[in-house]
Design a protein around this motif. Structure first.
Motif, PDB file in Angstrom:
ATOM      1  N   GLN A 198      -5.080  14.435   0.188  1.00 27.91           N
ATOM      2  CA  GLN A 198      -3.974  13.837  -0.560  1.00 27.91           C
ATOM      3  C   GLN A 198      -4.337  12.441  -1.071  1.00 27.91           C
ATOM      4  O   GLN A 198      -3.961  12.067  -2.182  1.00 27.91           O
TER       5      GLN A 198
ATOM      6  N   LEU B 264      -4.809  11.142  -5.096  1.00 29.86           N
ATOM      7  CA  LEU B 264      -4.249   9.958  -5.752  1.00 29.86           C
ATOM      8  C   LEU B 264      -5.348   9.123  -6.370  1.00 29.86           C
ATOM      9  O   LEU B 264      -5.168   8.517  -7.421  1.00 29.86           O
TER      10      LEU B 264
ATOM     11  N   ALA C  92      -4.438   5.964  -9.010  1.00 29.27           N
ATOM     12  CA  ALA C  92      -3.174   5.344  -8.588  1.00 29.27           C
ATOM     13  C   ALA C  92      -3.462   4.054  -7.833  1.00 29.27           C
ATOM     14  O   ALA C  92      -4.452   3.961  -7.119  1.00 29.27           O
TER      15      ALA C  92
ATOM     16  N   GLN D 252       1.723   2.511  -5.749  1.00 28.07           N
ATOM     17  CA  GLN D 252       2.113   3.887  -6.107  1.00 28.07           C
ATOM     18  C   GLN D 252       1.837   4.833  -4.952  1.00 28.07           C
ATOM     19  O   GLN D 252       2.640   5.713  -4.647  1.00 28.07           O
TER      20      GLN D 252
ATOM     21  N   LYS E 240       4.992   6.856  -3.477  1.00 23.77           N
ATOM     22  CA  LYS E 240       5.022   8.273  -3.847  1.00 23.77           C
ATOM     23  C   LYS E 240       4.477   9.187  -2.759  1.00 23.77           C
ATOM     24  O   LYS E 240       4.860  10.342  -2.677  1.00 23.77           O
ATOM     25  N   LEU E 241       3.573   8.673  -1.916  1.00 24.59           N
ATOM     26  CA  LEU E 241       2.993   9.556  -0.898  1.00 24.59           C
ATOM     27  C   LEU E 241       3.261   9.082   0.533  1.00 24.59           C
ATOM     28  O   LEU E 241       3.857   9.802   1.328  1.00 24.59           O
TER      29      LEU E 241
ATOM     30  N   PRO F 254       7.283   8.775   1.714  1.00 19.85           N
ATOM     31  CA  PRO F 254       7.937  10.074   1.950  1.00 19.85           C
ATOM     32  C   PRO F 254       7.296  10.858   3.098  1.00 19.85           C
ATOM     33  O   PRO F 254       8.007  11.479   3.891  1.00 19.85           O
ATOM     34  N   SER F 255       5.962  10.774   3.218  1.00 20.21           N
ATOM     35  CA  SER F 255       5.281  11.513   4.295  1.00 20.21           C
ATOM     36  C   SER F 255       5.711  11.016   5.670  1.00 20.21           C
ATOM     37  O   SER F 255       5.620  11.744   6.657  1.00 20.21           O
TER      38      SER F 255
END
Lengths: 305, 260
Positions: free
Chosen positions: A202, A206, A211, A215, A219-220, A223-224
């Motif tokens: 992951q 990115l 990224a 970001q 974005k990762l 939320p994870s």
């Protein structure tokens, strides 16, 4: 839900039964003293004689006094129904503004708990972000965070109260800070783990999008980390409540669940102590349940449950 | 546009320093890939095929030789978003819809909202997932998820597509279907594709050029230009031409393996 109902009820009834059985030997000496004073014949006679006797033996010798052990005014161990009546009287039968209302005292403690929880969670998340993104913080902050939790809160709580009092901070905030002191730690540990939970693939992905790290965070990583955050929040909110109650103890506070515990122990009001304890337990269970519900809803919407 | 190769490697090598001493993942790699080619990298595990792809993507740094992507270094190519990369696992974010997942690179690259929506529609149509934009990943089969991840790599206008065993985890039937779709997509978009696989039929069926690699040290043992036509129905796999190429790939693999 229905499947878990029966075992839960069985355990609750078993606990109440054990409690009732324990009340008799715990209170028998006191009940016999009262009985003797009101002119009844007690074997053996004289409180002095009975002092070193086994409680169970005394129960066997004076079965007439068993009933009295359940209704003493200041029992060593109050019976469940005594605590229930006290709980009822100090919640439903009292105005919320009354100094004798458990809801009033519960709210005082709850407000410190919630403020402390908010401070602790915010601080915990900030520290976790720092630890994940800065190697220097990873090396320097984590050992201190762990060390902070090895100090008994009972030892440090009075110092926090006294120090803050000397600079003019009183009331809600010192208690909230003790709450925060206990609740930031699980949040730091959980969030560090959560923010580091995205796998290599992951992160590589990115990178292929070129990224930047903010970001990647929004974005990762953030939320994870949600499943980890909620697990930490559950521990954190319970720790916050403990912190708020402990914060009320050393200052001779007159308001709050801690104050109820303290004044109950000053005046031998065991029924008051037990009802405050059960009130605190109920409050903790409700707070954890609310977070559990928020967790279920959030993770379900995020497709992570 | 010049006729320079899109990807060009000269004496490329990469040595990993491990606790057990240096491991030569790549040695003496020389390869040119022209625009619009479909190049497969095939070989046993440890032959460096994935590492080579990752070097092209600037996810690994070579320790010797040169490599250029669109005449610039892999790092500059990555920063100018010259390629889309498809990983072994679909790696869709469970908290985003399929549309939202495809929008991810577009958001990061700063495309306008309306442009994002249009591109999502376009690539979903390309991978035949138009009805699934609002669905969440768990509602899709493994094959559909992988198609969505290909769509995600296609959403921005990279003209190179790097794919690392994208269909490795899928069953034979789904794989055949996706291979057909991928070929179709390649013909329509004229992308340059680098494709890592360890399936001989897959490599022969898809590629215009097959790079056979072998391990210890990781190196190229054969480069085979395919003589198959661009138009390839699945039945082509039974043609003598196909079998001949597959035979050559197999020999290349065996030679690379040594006497074991």
């Amino acid at each position: 839900m229905r499947r878990s109902f029966f075992p839960v009820i069985v355990v609750v009834f078993a606990l109440i039964a054990i409690w009732y059985v324990a009340v008799v030997p715990m209170n028998i000496k006191m009940a016999l003293t009262d009985a003797e004073r009101s002119g009844m014949v007690v074997t053996p006679s004289g409180a002095k004689e009975r002092r070193d006797r086994s409680a169970i033996l005394l129960v066997a010798q004076n079965p007439f006094a068993i009933k009295a052990t359940f209704s003493l005014e200041r029992p060593r161990l109050p019976a469940p129904h005594q605590v229930t009546i006290e709980l009822w009287n100090s919640t439903v039968n009292k105005k919320i503004t009354s100094k004798r209302s458990l809801i009033f005292h519960g709210w005082i403690t709850l407000s410190a708990t919630l403020l402390g929880f908010a401070i602790g969670t915010g601080l915990g998340i900030l520290l976790a972000v720092g630890i994940v993104y800065s190697r220097a913080m990873d090396m320097s902050v984590m050992p201190w965070a762990i060390a902070s939790q090895t100090i008994p809160i009972l030892a440090i709580a009075p110092m926090i109260i006294v120090v803050l009092n000397s600079v003019g901070v009183q009331g809600l905030l010192p208690k909230a800070i003790i709450s925060a002191y206990l609740s930031f730690f699980p949040v730091v540990v959980g969030m560090v783990k959560g923010l580091r939970s995205p796998d290599h693939m992951q992160l590589d992905q990115l990178k292929t999008y070129n990224a930047n790290s903010s970001q990647g965070f929004w974005k990762l990583r953030l939320p994870s980390s949600m499943p980890y955050l909620f697990a930490s929040l559950k521990i954190g909110i319970a720790a916050s409540l403990v912190g708020a109650i402990v914060g009320e103890l050393p200052t001779g506070a007159v308001r709050g669940l801690g104050a109820r515990l303290l004044s109950g122990s000053y005046y031998g009001q065991t029924i008051q102590i037990w009802s405050a304890l059960l009130g605190a337990a109920f409050l903790a269970a409700s707070l954890v349940a609310i977070i559990g519900l928020a967790q279920r809803i959030t993770l379900k919407r995020m497709g992570m449950s | 546009m010049t006729n320079n190769p899109v990807i060009s490697a000269r004496d490329l090598s990469l040595t990993f320093e491990t606790n057990d001493g240096p491991v030569q993942a790549l040695t003496n790699i020389n390869l040119d890939i022209s625009k619009g080619e479909f190049v497969s990298f095939i070989g046993p595990s440890g032959c460096g095929k994935t590492t080579f792809l990752r070097v092209m993507a600037d996810l690994e740094q070579p320790t010797g030789g040169q490599i250029t992507i669109n005449d610039v270094s892999p790092a500059d190519a990555r920063k100018s978003r010259a390629y889309g990369y498809v990983f072994q696992a679909a790696g869709l974010y469970p908290w985003r819809t399929i549309g939202g997942n495809i929008r991810l690179p577009l958001e990061i690259m700063g495309y306008s909202k309306s442009d994002q929506a249009k591109r999502v529609q376009d690539v979903l149509k390309l991978v035949e997932l138009s009805d699934f934009e609002k669905k969440f990943p768990w509602q899709l089969s493994g094959g559909m998820q992988q198609r969505a991840s290909i769509a995600r790599a296609l959403a921005f206008d990279a003209d190179i597509l790097l794919m690392d065993e994208p269909f490795g985890a899928l069953d034979e039937i789904v794989r055949d279907h996706l291979n057909e779709q991928l070929l179709d997509l390649w013909r329509r978009t004229n992308k340059t594709i680098g494709f890592v696989t360890h399936s001989i039929p897959e490599a022969v069926y898809l590629s215009t050029k097959i790079v056979v690699m072998s391990p210890r040290p990781g190196r190229i043992s054969d480069i085979i230009e395919s003589t198959l036509p661009d138009e390839r129905p699945l039945e082509i796999r039974d043609s003598p031409e196909f079998i001949e190429i597959a035979q050559r790939v197999r020999e290349g693999l065996r030679a690379g393996h040594g006497p074991e």
